[in-house]
Design an enzyme around this catalytic site. Structure first.
Site, PDB file in Angstrom:
ATOM      1  N   HIS A  63      52.180  -7.970  85.116  1.00 52.95           N
ATOM      2  CA  HIS A  63      51.139  -6.967  85.721  1.00 52.95           C
ATOM      3  C   HIS A  63      50.055  -7.125  84.678  1.00 52.95           C
ATOM      4  O   HIS A  63      50.166  -7.394  83.579  1.00 52.95           O
ATOM      5  CB  HIS A  63      51.677  -5.811  85.737  1.00 52.95           C
ATOM      6  N   GLU A  65      48.455  -4.795  83.263  1.00 50.94           N
ATOM      7  CA  GLU A  65      48.515  -3.740  82.198  1.00 50.94           C
ATOM      8  C   GLU A  65      49.555  -4.280  81.137  1.00 50.94           C
ATOM      9  O   GLU A  65      49.003  -4.453  80.092  1.00 50.94           O
ATOM     10  CB  GLU A  65      49.188  -2.540  82.417  1.00 50.94           C
ATOM     11  N   CYS A  93      52.615   1.421  87.295  1.00 55.64           N
ATOM     12  CA  CYS A  93      53.899   1.530  87.833  1.00 55.64           C
ATOM     13  C   CYS A  93      54.857   2.087  86.616  1.00 55.64           C
ATOM     14  O   CYS A  93      54.375   2.069  85.343  1.00 55.64           O
ATOM     15  CB  CYS A  93      54.373   0.049  88.307  1.00 55.64           C
ATOM     16  N   CYS A  96      55.096  -0.334  83.785  1.00 56.30           N
ATOM     17  CA  CYS A  96      53.638  -0.547  82.724  1.00 56.30           C
ATOM     18  C   CYS A  96      53.315   0.666  81.954  1.00 56.30           C
ATOM     19  O   CYS A  96      52.914   0.992  80.979  1.00 56.30           O
ATOM     20  CB  CYS A  96      52.525  -0.577  83.917  1.00 56.30           C
TER      21      CYS A  96
END
Length: 196
Positions: A63, A65, A93, A96
């Site tokens: 992801h 992040e 999410c 993260c």
């Protein structure tokens, strides 16, 4: 964490860095990934950048992040990102949000809400209700309309490409699966109350 480690809010700087995160998101879209981008800043210096790379890296943890946190840790040669602000185009999410807590990021500014997996208050509140009582300031949504439009545009283009036969493409990607769920109202990404 004491409040002196939380960077002060500066709306002009927040917009500037969130727009840089939006540029990162466009890199994701160019690579056929869901357009989510992230930058991490400390004392006016960008320490890490990231954009979604799950499909390209074949890694469910890739992801924006997570990649930006990794880059920032490398830049500081330290896993503790105290005093840093993370700017991201979509509400993080749960995975993260956990990484944000563990890396000790002081502040998060996010663009659009994620009603499906948002972990900063839309669906879950991992940072606000964390068992280690670490304080993380959260500001968002910010520039929500622009961040939503980028995501919606990506899925519109994906849908249009899907209607045209594509030689050699015979499996559905995660992005397409998310879009199908979104279109059918079956728990796909719902980016906010006005996400028609």
């Amino acid at each position: 964490m004491t409040s002196d480690l939380i960077p002060p809010r500066d709306p002009a700087q927040d917009e500037r860095y969130l727009r840089l995160a939006m540029r990162e998101a466009l890199l994701s879209a160019d690579e056929g990934e869901v357009p989510i981008g992230c930058v991490i800043v400390k004392d006016g210096r960008i320490l890490g950048r990231g954009h979604n790379r799950m499909e390209g890296l074949r890694d469910p943890t890739a992801h924006a992040e997570i990649l930006a946190i990794g880059a920032a840790c490398q830049a500081l040669d330290n896993w503790r990102l105290e005093g840093c602000t993370l700017y991201v185009t979509l509400e993080p999410c749960p995975m993260c949000a956990g990484a944000i807590l563990n890396s000790r990021i002081a502040r998060v500014v996010y663009g659009a809400r994620d009603k499906r997996l948002g972990a900063l208050g839309s669906t879950f509140d991992i940072l606000g209700e964390n068992p280690i009582n670490r304080v993380v300031a959260v500001d968002g949504p910010a520039l929500e309309h622009e961040c939503l439009e980028m995501l919606k545009g990506f899925f519109r283009d994906l849908r249009a490409r899907k209607k045209r036969p594509s030689p050699g493409f015979d499996e559905i990607s995660d992005a397409e699966a998310l879009q199908e769920g979104f279109e059918q109202g079956k728990g796909g990404i719902a980016f906010g109350p006005d996400s028609e």
